[in-house]
Design a protein around this motif. Structure first.
Motif, PDB file in Angstrom:
ATOM      1  N   PHE A  29       1.103   3.923  -2.845  1.00  0.00           N
ATOM      2  CA  PHE A  29       0.805   5.209  -2.528  1.00  0.00           C
ATOM      3  C   PHE A  29       1.597   6.081  -3.213  1.00  0.00           C
ATOM      4  O   PHE A  29       1.347   7.334  -3.542  1.00  0.00           O
ATOM      5  CB  PHE A  29       0.451   5.406  -1.043  1.00  0.00           C
ATOM      6  CG  PHE A  29       0.051   6.837  -0.495  1.00  0.00           C
ATOM      7  CD1 PHE A  29      -1.216   7.105  -0.651  1.00  0.00           C
ATOM      8  CD2 PHE A  29       1.078   7.679  -0.124  1.00  0.00           C
ATOM      9  CE1 PHE A  29      -1.820   8.535  -0.078  1.00  0.00           C
ATOM     10  CE2 PHE A  29       0.631   8.898   0.335  1.00  0.00           C
ATOM     11  CZ  PHE A  29      -0.697   9.190   0.314  1.00  0.00           C
ATOM     12  N   ALA A  34       0.942  -1.114  -0.010  1.00  0.00           N
ATOM     13  CA  ALA A  34      -0.114  -0.094   0.240  1.00  0.00           C
ATOM     14  C   ALA A  34       0.811   1.421   0.006  1.00  0.00           C
ATOM     15  O   ALA A  34       0.630   2.173  -0.574  1.00  0.00           O
ATOM     16  CB  ALA A  34      -1.096  -0.001   1.247  1.00  0.00           C
ATOM     17  N   PHE A  35       2.046   1.087   0.880  1.00  0.00           N
ATOM     18  CA  PHE A  35       2.955   2.292   0.916  1.00  0.00           C
ATOM     19  C   PHE A  35       3.440   2.651  -0.637  1.00  0.00           C
ATOM     20  O   PHE A  35       3.571   3.741  -1.141  1.00  0.00           O
ATOM     21  CB  PHE A  35       3.890   2.157   1.881  1.00  0.00           C
ATOM     22  CG  PHE A  35       3.243   2.721   3.324  1.00  0.00           C
ATOM     23  CD1 PHE A  35       2.949   4.019   3.481  1.00  0.00           C
ATOM     24  CD2 PHE A  35       3.044   1.694   4.431  1.00  0.00           C
ATOM     25  CE1 PHE A  35       2.541   4.433   4.792  1.00  0.00           C
ATOM     26  CE2 PHE A  35       2.675   2.356   5.537  1.00  0.00           C
ATOM     27  CZ  PHE A  35       2.427   3.399   5.849  1.00  0.00           C
ATOM     28  N   ALA A  87       1.619   6.476  -6.830  1.00  0.00           N
ATOM     29  CA  ALA A  87       0.257   7.244  -7.144  1.00  0.00           C
ATOM     30  C   ALA A  87       0.798   8.825  -7.089  1.00  0.00           C
ATOM     31  O   ALA A  87       0.308   9.653  -7.722  1.00  0.00           O
ATOM     32  CB  ALA A  87      -0.724   6.868  -6.388  1.00  0.00           C
TER      33      ALA A  87
END
Lengths: 376, 65
Positions: B35, B31-32, B38
């Protein structure tokens, strides 16, 4: 008698024709049409007469300006000839109706005929290329109509290429010259975008060339789109009816043909401004999208972190539930005999001491009695 | 030759990442990473929009002059 010149009929005909060729090679005669007939769809025979005289006329159907009927007044041009067999005749070159009544009658008859053939049908009309790049202009180069047309085009759209076909737009020879110009333009290897035929105002007598059947057919058959502007206010001329587009005057033709560069420039500038504003809106909307993405991403990452944390807490809770120390705290004990966990009374050895582990310590014990549960 | 920046494609990649966050099989480490990716892509889009804005200003200036 010895000084008299005696000629044979053939000699006389030859001399008479020489006299005609020399003294009047070409004549214009105006008179009333009589005994009009067409032979083999090819030859014309008619008389031109007035109160006292009658002249035989002979010609080709190609000289016909339209539908003719006996009693019409005509202006005919041609060569006088004495034929060896048939006597005197006028070899017709061009015919024009003359006199208001005749012109109107000829116009009505021809209009009805061509209308029936569909030459004026709206469905046949083609739209003019806008703006055109190159045009053929059929006009009299010395006319005011030509000057007006050129002046207005130059002001509005200076880049237009104009090829002038300088023709007579009035008189007996006008139809032939205009037809030749139309034919030439249509035979060119690279066709112009529009063929423009113009003439300034005048009486119906002056404009009669534009009601000539051959001319009307040439306009109708033109491969190049046609714009016809004859400056007059009364009846519509047949050449105009056959054209793809009609303008009221040569000046009006110029206005219809090309846009005004000043107003076009203004429109282009406005469009640029509108486009710029539209782009600005587009960028603003995209910026809003990006802000939403950032916020959504941040929320999602936060949620992922919270979900992971909750998962870890759950694991911890489960693991804690399985911790033996927690069980001992609740009053249970672990019994071992020779370091082996005894989880059934059947495994106990009475001769051996047992080690009992409870919360906060353990102790040793000896077995006095073993009571087994009854089988259910 | 410099590869031309593809605004639509980059935007789609960001939407894919956002959708990944809604999936079942995500983990915090990934997720990190995603993220971060993105964020970088968002910065690229923002730079692109800034450039566009500057170009637009120039055009507007030309129209007015």
């Amino acid at each position: 008698m010895e000084h008299e010149l005696i000629l044979t009929p053939t000699d006389f005909v030859a001399i008479a024709n020489q006299v005609f060729e020399h003294s009047m090679p070409f004549v214009y005669i105006e008179g009333e049409l009589a005994n009009f007939k067409i032979s083999k769809n090819k030859w014309l025979y008619f008389d031109l007469k007035d109160d006292y005289s009658k002249i035989n006329c002979f010609g080709s159907v190609y000289a016909l300006p339209g539908v003719l009927q006996d009693g019409m007044m005509l202006k005919v041009s041609g060569q006088p000839r004495l034929h060896p067999q048939f006597g005197f005749s006028l070899n017709v070159q061009a015919i024009q109706p003359s006199g208001e009544g005749t012109i109107k009658k000829a116009y009505d008859l021809l209009k009805a005929k061509l209308q029936k053939e569909g030459l004026f049908e709206i469905s046949r009309k083609r739209s003019l290329p806008y703006p055109p790049r190159r045009i053929v202009l059929v006009a009299s180069g010395e006319s005011a109509g030509y000057s007006d047309f050129i002046k207005i085009v130059a002001e509005r759209w200076p880049n237009l290429v104009i090829e002038l076909c300088d023709v007579q737009v009035q008189g007996v020879d006008a139809p032939n010259q205009i037809i030749s110009a139309i034919d030439e333009a249509n035979k060119a290897s690279s066709l112009a975008d529009v063929l423009v035929l113009i003439r300034g105002g005048g009486s119906m007598d002056d404009l009669i060339a534009f009601n000539d059947e051959r001319l009307v057919r040439a306009i109708s058959a033109s491969r190049i789109t046609t714009l016809v502007a004859i400056g007059h206010e009364r009846d519509e001329l047949l050449a105009e009816l056959a054209a793809d587009k009609r303008a009221s005057t040569p000046s009006n033709a110029a206005e219809l043909l090309v846009p005004n560069r000043h107003s076009e420039l203004l429109v282009a500038t406005n469009q640029k401004t509108q486009l710029s504003q539209a782009m600005k809106n587009c960028i603003n909307i995209e910026n809003q999208h990006l802000s939403r993405y950032r916020s959504e991403l941040s929320d999602r990452l936060q949620q992922t972190f919270l979900d992971t944390k909750n998962q870890a807490i759950n694991f911890q809770r489960i693991i804690s539930a399985y911790n033996p120390a927690a069980v001992l705290k609740r009053g249970f004990a672990i019994v071992r005999q020779q370091d082996k966990i005894i989880n059934s009374a059947l495994l106990l050895d009475r001769s051996q001491a047992v080690e009992v582990q409870i919360d906060k310590g353990k102790f040793e014990a000896s077995i006095n009695k073993i009571t087994l549960d009854k089988e259910p | 030759m410099k590869k031309e920046f593809d605004y639509i494609k980059t935007k789609q990649e960001i939407e894919d990442i956002i959708n990944w966050f809604a999936s079942e099989d995500r983990d915090l480490n990934e997720a990190f990473v995603k993220f971060e990716q993105a964020q970088q892509k968002l910065d690229q889009l923002q730079d692109y929009l800034k450039d566009s804005q500057a170009k637009l200003k120039l055009i507007a200036k030309k129209i007015k002059s």
